[in-house]
Design a protein around this motif. Structure first.
Motif, mmCIF file in Angstrom:
data_model
loop_
_atom_site.group_PDB
_atom_site.id
_atom_site.type_symbol
_atom_site.label_atom_id
_atom_site.label_comp_id
_atom_site.label_asym_id
_atom_site.label_seq_id
_atom_site.Cartn_x
_atom_site.Cartn_y
_atom_site.Cartn_z
ATOM 1 N N ASP A 17 0.784 -1.234 0.000
ATOM 2 C CA ASP A 17 0.000 0.000 0.000
ATOM 3 C C ASP A 17 0.821 1.292 0.000
ATOM 4 O O ASP A 17 0.250 2.370 0.074
ATOM 5 C CB ASP A 17 -0.969 0.001 1.179
ATOM 6 N N LYS A 18 2.172 1.212 -0.113
ATOM 7 C CA LYS A 18 2.982 2.443 -0.107
ATOM 8 C C LYS A 18 4.090 2.393 -1.156
ATOM 9 O O LYS A 18 4.689 1.357 -1.397
ATOM 10 C CB LYS A 18 3.627 2.662 1.259
ATOM 11 N N ARG A 66 -2.862 16.361 1.275
ATOM 12 C CA ARG A 66 -3.671 15.892 0.132
ATOM 13 C C ARG A 66 -3.456 14.426 -0.189
ATOM 14 O O ARG A 66 -4.367 13.751 -0.643
ATOM 15 C CB ARG A 66 -3.371 16.733 -1.100
ATOM 16 N N HIS A 67 -2.220 13.947 0.015
ATOM 17 C CA HIS A 67 -1.904 12.565 -0.360
ATOM 18 C C HIS A 67 -1.667 11.658 0.844
ATOM 19 O O HIS A 67 -1.363 10.484 0.679
ATOM 20 C CB HIS A 67 -0.696 12.536 -1.296
ATOM 21 N N HIS A 68 -1.789 12.203 2.052
ATOM 22 C CA HIS A 68 -1.634 11.423 3.291
ATOM 23 C C HIS A 68 -0.304 10.676 3.334
ATOM 24 O O HIS A 68 -0.236 9.517 3.737
ATOM 25 C CB HIS A 68 -2.815 10.465 3.472
ATOM 26 N N PRO A 88 0.615 6.703 -0.242
ATOM 27 C CA PRO A 88 -0.155 5.486 -0.481
ATOM 28 C C PRO A 88 -0.228 5.185 -1.973
ATOM 29 O O PRO A 88 -0.261 6.113 -2.801
ATOM 30 C CB PRO A 88 -1.542 5.817 0.058
ATOM 31 N N GLN A 90 -2.703 3.819 -3.460
ATOM 32 C CA GLN A 90 -4.070 4.119 -3.868
ATOM 33 C C GLN A 90 -4.550 5.326 -3.090
ATOM 34 O O GLN A 90 -4.482 5.348 -1.866
ATOM 35 C CB GLN A 90 -4.977 2.912 -3.572
ATOM 36 N N GLN A 91 -5.009 6.344 -3.794
ATOM 37 C CA GLN A 91 -5.509 7.547 -3.133
ATOM 38 C C GLN A 91 -6.986 7.385 -2.804
ATOM 39 O O GLN A 91 -7.742 6.768 -3.559
ATOM 40 C CB GLN A 91 -5.324 8.771 -4.036
ATOM 41 N N GLU A 92 -7.372 7.928 -1.647
ATOM 42 C CA GLU A 92 -8.782 7.916 -1.265
ATOM 43 C C GLU A 92 -9.524 8.921 -2.118
ATOM 44 O O GLU A 92 -9.032 10.000 -2.385
ATOM 45 C CB GLU A 92 -8.938 8.271 0.207
ATOM 46 N N ILE A 93 -10.721 8.564 -2.507
ATOM 47 C CA ILE A 93 -11.524 9.463 -3.356
ATOM 48 C C ILE A 93 -12.529 10.201 -2.504
ATOM 49 O O ILE A 93 -13.037 9.790 -1.552
ATOM 50 C CB ILE A 93 -12.239 8.679 -4.477
#
Length: 93
Positions: A17-18, A66-68, A88, A90-93
């Motif tokens: 995930d990273k 913005r991208h955590h 990450p 995958q970015q959260e939407i």
């Protein structure tokens, strides 16, 4: 002098995930006192009127908010500097 300036950009999958993006150089490095303030808004080492000191502050804000992710500076005076971005996959939407 036989010194050859170089910039290296690397990407790595750190886990499922990273990912990381690393930008490094072989320059003179950044003193610790300056490293501690690099991401502070309006901090600059340039002469008055020659820079706003916002570039790294804005970059830090984009990466972290913005991208955590994280944005770190690793530098040893006399040995160059490396900026490491971890975000990450995958970015959260």
């Amino acid at each position: 002098s036989s010194f050859k300036p170089a910039i290296t950009i690397r990407t790595n999958v750190l886990s499922s995930d990273k990912i990381s993006v690393s930008i490094s150089d072989n320059g003179t490095g950044i003193p610790e006192a300056i490293q501690a303030r690099l991401f502070d808004p309006f901090f600059t080492t340039k002469a008055v009127g020659k820079g706003t000191g916002m570039g790294l502050s804005i970059s830090y804000q984009i990466v972290t908010e913005r991208h955590h992710g994280t944005l770190k500076c690793l530098s040893t005076p006399g040995q160059g500097t490396e900026f490491v971005i971890v975000i990450p996959r995958q970015q959260e939407i």
